[in-house]
Design a protein around this motif. Structure first.
Motif, PDB file in Angstrom:
ATOM      1  N   SER A  64       0.810  -1.212   0.000  1.00 34.46           N
ATOM      2  CA  SER A  64       0.000   0.000   0.000  1.00 34.46           C
ATOM      3  C   SER A  64       0.847   1.266   0.000  1.00 34.46           C
ATOM      4  CB  SER A  64      -0.961   0.010   1.188  1.00 34.46           C
ATOM      5  OG  SER A  64      -0.264   0.108   2.411  1.00 34.46           O
ATOM      6  N   CYS A  65       2.154   1.133   0.199  1.00 34.29           N
ATOM      7  CA  CYS A  65       3.054   2.279   0.165  1.00 34.29           C
ATOM      8  C   CYS A  65       3.333   2.696  -1.281  1.00 34.29           C
ATOM      9  CB  CYS A  65       4.372   1.943   0.867  1.00 34.29           C
ATOM     10  SG  CYS A  65       4.207   1.610   2.638  1.00 34.29           S
ATOM     11  N   MET A  66       3.803   3.915  -1.447  1.00 32.76           N
ATOM     12  CA  MET A  66       4.116   4.411  -2.788  1.00 32.76           C
ATOM     13  C   MET A  66       5.261   3.637  -3.425  1.00 32.76           C
ATOM     14  SD  MET A  66       3.960   8.531  -2.323  1.00 32.76           S
ATOM     15  CE  MET A  66       2.413   9.419  -2.084  1.00 32.76           C
ATOM     16  N   ILE A  67       6.291   3.364  -2.628  1.00 32.09           N
ATOM     17  CA  ILE A  67       7.525   2.765  -3.126  1.00 32.09           C
ATOM     18  C   ILE A  67       8.060   1.820  -2.059  1.00 32.09           C
ATOM     19  CG2 ILE A  67       9.946   3.249  -3.771  1.00 32.09           C
ATOM     20  CD1 ILE A  67       8.973   5.953  -4.865  1.00 32.09           C
ATOM     21  N   ARG A  68       8.753   0.761  -2.497  1.00 33.57           N
ATOM     22  CA  ARG A  68       9.353  -0.200  -1.590  1.00 33.57           C
ATOM     23  C   ARG A  68      10.846  -0.358  -1.918  1.00 33.57           C
ATOM     24  NH1 ARG A  68       4.587  -0.568  -2.746  1.00 33.57           N
ATOM     25  NH2 ARG A  68       5.152  -0.886  -4.920  1.00 33.57           N
ATOM     26  N   VAL A  69      11.669  -0.288  -0.889  1.00 29.22           N
ATOM     27  CA  VAL A  69      13.109  -0.533  -1.020  1.00 29.22           C
ATOM     28  C   VAL A  69      13.441  -1.727  -0.126  1.00 29.22           C
ATOM     29  CG1 VAL A  69      15.427   0.407  -0.776  1.00 29.22           C
ATOM     30  CG2 VAL A  69      13.528   1.934  -1.398  1.00 29.22           C
ATOM     31  N   ALA A  70      14.146  -2.706  -0.665  1.00 25.65           N
ATOM     32  CA  ALA A  70      14.416  -3.941   0.073  1.00 25.65           C
ATOM     33  C   ALA A  70      15.888  -4.076   0.421  1.00 25.65           C
ATOM     34  CB  ALA A  70      13.973  -5.152  -0.740  1.00 25.65           C
ATOM     35  N   ALA A  71      16.156  -4.585   1.603  1.00 18.95           N
ATOM     36  CA  ALA A  71      17.517  -5.019   1.929  1.00 18.95           C
ATOM     37  C   ALA A  71      17.862  -6.203   1.033  1.00 18.95           C
ATOM     38  CB  ALA A  71      17.609  -5.407   3.394  1.00 18.95           C
ATOM     39  N   SER A  72      19.136  -6.356   0.733  1.00 20.00           N
ATOM     40  CA  SER A  72      19.536  -7.391  -0.215  1.00 20.00           C
ATOM     41  C   SER A  72      19.189  -8.797   0.254  1.00 20.00           C
ATOM     42  CB  SER A  72      21.039  -7.289  -0.492  1.00 20.00           C
ATOM     43  OG  SER A  72      21.771  -7.366   0.717  1.00 20.00           O
ATOM     44  N   HIS A  73      19.027  -9.000   1.565  1.00 23.96           N
ATOM     45  CA  HIS A  73      18.713 -10.328   2.075  1.00 23.96           C
ATOM     46  C   HIS A  73      17.208 -10.540   2.268  1.00 23.96           C
ATOM     47  CE1 HIS A  73      18.598  -7.911   5.757  1.00 23.96           C
ATOM     48  NE2 HIS A  73      17.872  -8.878   6.295  1.00 23.96           N
ATOM     49  N   ALA A  74      16.400  -9.559   1.937  1.00 22.89           N
ATOM     50  CA  ALA A  74      14.960  -9.645   2.188  1.00 22.89           C
ATOM     51  C   ALA A  74      14.305 -10.730   1.335  1.00 22.89           C
ATOM     52  CB  ALA A  74      14.294  -8.302   1.920  1.00 22.89           C
ATOM     53  N   MET A  75      13.254 -11.310   1.879  1.00 20.52           N
ATOM     54  CA  MET A  75      12.400 -12.246   1.161  1.00 20.52           C
ATOM     55  C   MET A  75      10.977 -11.724   1.259  1.00 20.52           C
ATOM     56  SD  MET A  75      14.348 -14.717  -0.005  1.00 20.52           S
ATOM     57  CE  MET A  75      13.111 -15.969  -0.425  1.00 20.52           C
ATOM     58  N   LEU A  76      10.242 -11.812   0.140  1.00 18.34           N
ATOM     59  CA  LEU A  76       8.891 -11.271   0.083  1.00 18.34           C
ATOM     60  C   LEU A  76       7.943 -12.341  -0.437  1.00 18.34           C
ATOM     61  CD1 LEU A  76      11.090  -8.949  -0.830  1.00 18.34           C
ATOM     62  CD2 LEU A  76       9.054  -7.594  -1.257  1.00 18.34           C
ATOM     63  N   GLY A  77       6.778 -12.447   0.188  1.00 17.30           N
ATOM     64  CA  GLY A  77       5.834 -13.437  -0.308  1.00 17.30           C
ATOM     65  C   GLY A  77       4.510 -13.426   0.419  1.00 17.30           C
ATOM     66  N   HIS A  78       3.583 -14.140  -0.180  1.00 15.47           N
ATOM     67  CA  HIS A  78       2.252 -14.334   0.387  1.00 15.47           C
ATOM     68  C   HIS A  78       2.070 -15.831   0.653  1.00 15.47           C
ATOM     69  CE1 HIS A  78       0.296 -10.442   0.295  1.00 15.47           C
ATOM     70  NE2 HIS A  78       0.854 -10.192  -0.864  1.00 15.47           N
ATOM     71  N   PRO A  79       2.411 -16.307   1.851  1.00 13.73           N
ATOM     72  CA  PRO A  79       2.308 -17.735   2.150  1.00 13.73           C
ATOM     73  C   PRO A  79       0.942 -18.152   2.689  1.00 13.73           C
ATOM     74  CG  PRO A  79       3.362 -16.613   3.971  1.00 13.73           C
ATOM     75  CD  PRO A  79       3.068 -15.556   2.940  1.00 13.73           C
ATOM     76  N   GLU A  80      -0.054 -17.286   2.591  1.00 11.72           N
ATOM     77  CA  GLU A  80      -1.336 -17.544   3.249  1.00 11.72           C
ATOM     78  C   GLU A  80      -1.941 -18.893   2.876  1.00 11.72           C
ATOM     79  OE1 GLU A  80      -0.996 -13.011   3.162  1.00 11.72           O
ATOM     80  OE2 GLU A  80      -0.503 -14.685   1.821  1.00 11.72           O
ATOM     81  N   VAL A  81      -1.886 -19.273   1.585  1.00 12.19           N
ATOM     82  CA  VAL A  81      -2.513 -20.545   1.197  1.00 12.19           C
ATOM     83  C   VAL A  81      -1.849 -21.734   1.885  1.00 12.19           C
ATOM     84  CG1 VAL A  81      -3.343 -19.698  -1.035  1.00 12.19           C
ATOM     85  CG2 VAL A  81      -1.077 -20.775  -0.878  1.00 12.19           C
ATOM     86  N   ARG A  82      -0.621 -21.581   2.300  1.00 12.89           N
ATOM     87  CA  ARG A  82       0.092 -22.686   2.943  1.00 12.89           C
ATOM     88  C   ARG A  82      -0.425 -22.979   4.348  1.00 12.89           C
ATOM     89  NH1 ARG A  82       5.018 -24.323   0.533  1.00 12.89           N
ATOM     90  NH2 ARG A  82       5.400 -23.234  -1.430  1.00 12.89           N
ATOM     91  N   ILE A  83      -1.205 -22.029   4.910  1.00  9.00           N
ATOM     92  CA  ILE A  83      -1.852 -22.304   6.200  1.00  9.00           C
ATOM     93  C   ILE A  83      -3.372 -22.307   6.035  1.00  9.00           C
ATOM     94  CG2 ILE A  83       0.063 -21.378   7.552  1.00  9.00           C
ATOM     95  CD1 ILE A  83      -1.751 -18.876   8.053  1.00  9.00           C
ATOM     96  N   GLY A  84      -3.832 -22.485   4.804  1.00  4.11           N
ATOM     97  CA  GLY A  84      -5.264 -22.561   4.547  1.00  4.11           C
ATOM     98  C   GLY A  84      -5.971 -21.221   4.623  1.00  4.11           C
ATOM     99  N   ALA A  85      -5.260 -20.141   4.362  1.00  2.00           N
ATOM    100  CA  ALA A  85      -5.836 -18.800   4.483  1.00  2.00           C
ATOM    101  C   ALA A  85      -5.779 -18.062   3.149  1.00  2.00           C
ATOM    102  CB  ALA A  85      -5.106 -18.006   5.565  1.00  2.00           C
ATOM    103  N   VAL A  86      -6.310 -16.848   3.148  1.00  2.00           N
ATOM    104  CA  VAL A  86      -6.350 -15.968   1.983  1.00  2.00           C
ATOM    105  C   VAL A  86      -5.615 -14.683   2.341  1.00  2.00           C
ATOM    106  CG1 VAL A  86      -7.894 -14.578   0.518  1.00  2.00           C
ATOM    107  CG2 VAL A  86      -8.517 -16.913   1.127  1.00  2.00           C
ATOM    108  N   ALA A  87      -4.982 -14.048   1.373  1.00  2.24           N
ATOM    109  CA  ALA A  87      -4.335 -12.756   1.600  1.00  2.24           C
ATOM    110  C   ALA A  87      -5.425 -11.702   1.778  1.00  2.24           C
ATOM    111  CB  ALA A  87      -3.417 -12.411   0.435  1.00  2.24           C
ATOM    112  N   GLY A  88      -5.897 -11.558   3.014  1.00  2.00           N
ATOM    113  CA  GLY A  88      -7.097 -10.787   3.284  1.00  2.00           C
ATOM    114  C   GLY A  88      -6.901  -9.349   3.705  1.00  2.00           C
ATOM    115  N   PHE A  89      -5.650  -8.833   3.628  1.00  2.00           N
ATOM    116  CA  PHE A  89      -5.402  -7.435   3.979  1.00  2.00           C
ATOM    117  C   PHE A  89      -5.263  -6.568   2.727  1.00  2.00           C
ATOM    118  CE2 PHE A  89      -3.090  -8.316   8.310  1.00  2.00           C
ATOM    119  CZ  PHE A  89      -4.184  -9.052   8.731  1.00  2.00           C
ATOM    120  N   GLY A  90      -5.643  -7.111   1.576  1.00  2.00           N
ATOM    121  CA  GLY A  90      -5.538  -6.364   0.329  1.00  2.00           C
ATOM    122  C   GLY A  90      -4.563  -6.943  -0.672  1.00  2.00           C
TER     123      GLY A  90
END
Length: 261
Positions: A119-145
């Motif tokens: 929801s932010c305008m821009i995202r800057v990541a540290a080189s070691h960062a990992m990004l993802g939506h693992p919700e389905v892996r616990i039987g859930a939905v990405a419900g925050f947008g």
């Protein structure tokens, strides 16, 4: 005053840094974090001394690993829905704050944490960062947008692959697909994020705000409606002092000094 507030707040030269402060839980989001974040955003909206906000996480391990799973596993379905709706209201506040908001992703950025960053305008990541939506892996939905914003950021196909597999991407892949707009070494993440923010703040505040609004609102319009909105805002900004300052500086080959009106 809380001795261990869920969100830390620091303000310097017009830039407010908001830090999720649950490093022992990889900065997982609980009700305390969300409520405090909401309060800070409300205050920042009307605080003229704050021109930009940076969201980040305490420590070097995680921006936020997402919603607090222990809470979700024990909460009722209605409580889970209310929790998600609170998070959705916050992401909408971030997008419509009228000020520059950038995420500095200092590590794991999963689930609800990624949804706040999206929801932010821009995202800057540290080189070691990992990004993802693992919700389905616990039987859930990405419900925050996440089901709404991720396709707008990376395209429907890439978003579907990430959301349906629950697959995380590293910083390099996130940059390649447009999920983040910069990568920095962990030791320089805040320095480089602040430099990016200051570059934006050097521009006309009026033009920056209207440019973001035209982009944000235009995504929910037809191509023709979006282009017309941009033309309307072009005419609107032409009535500002900043427009006169900027165009005069261009002609005179000097550096503009914008006044924000």
């Amino acid at each position: 005053m809380q001795t261990n507030p869920p969100v830390l707040y620091e303000e310097d030269n017009g830039i407010a840094v908001l830090t999720f402060n649950r490093p022992h839980a990889r900065n997982a989001l609980n009700i305390d974090v969300l409520q405090r974040l909401s309060e800070i955003l409300d205050a920042a909206r009307t605080n003229d001394s704050v021109r930009a906000l940076i969201l980040t996480g305490a420590g070097t391990t995680a921006f936020s690993a997402g919603a607090d799973i222990k809470y979700l596993s024990e909460a009722t379905p209605l409580a889970v829905r209310d929790f998600a709706r609170l998070a959705v209201r916050i992401t909408n506040k971030i997008e419509n704050l009228g000020k520059v908001v950038v995420a500095a992703l200092n590590g794991y950025t999963y689930g609800g944490g990624l949804e706040l960053a999206e929801s932010c305008m821009i995202r800057v990541a540290a080189s070691h960062a990992m990004l993802g939506h693992p919700e389905v892996r616990i039987g859930a939905v990405a419900g925050f947008g996440g089901t709404t914003r991720l396709p707008r950021l990376v395209g429907k196909g890439r978003a579907a692959e990430m959301l349906l597999r629950g697959r995380a991407v590293d910083a390099e892949e996130a940059l390649k697909i447009g999920l983040v707009q910069g990568i920095a070494d962990a030791s320089r993440l805040m320095e480089e994020t602040k430099a990016l923010v200051r570059d934006i703040l050097d521009q006309s505040p009026t033009a920056v705000r209207l440019t973001w609004e035209a982009m944000h609102r235009g995504l929910n319009m037809t191509l023709e409606e979006s282009a017309e909105l941009g033309a309307d805002f072009f005419g609107l900004v032409a009535a500002s002092d900043d427009f006169r300052i900027g165009t005069r500086a261009f002609i005179e080959k000097t550096r503009p000094r914008y006044i924000g009106r």
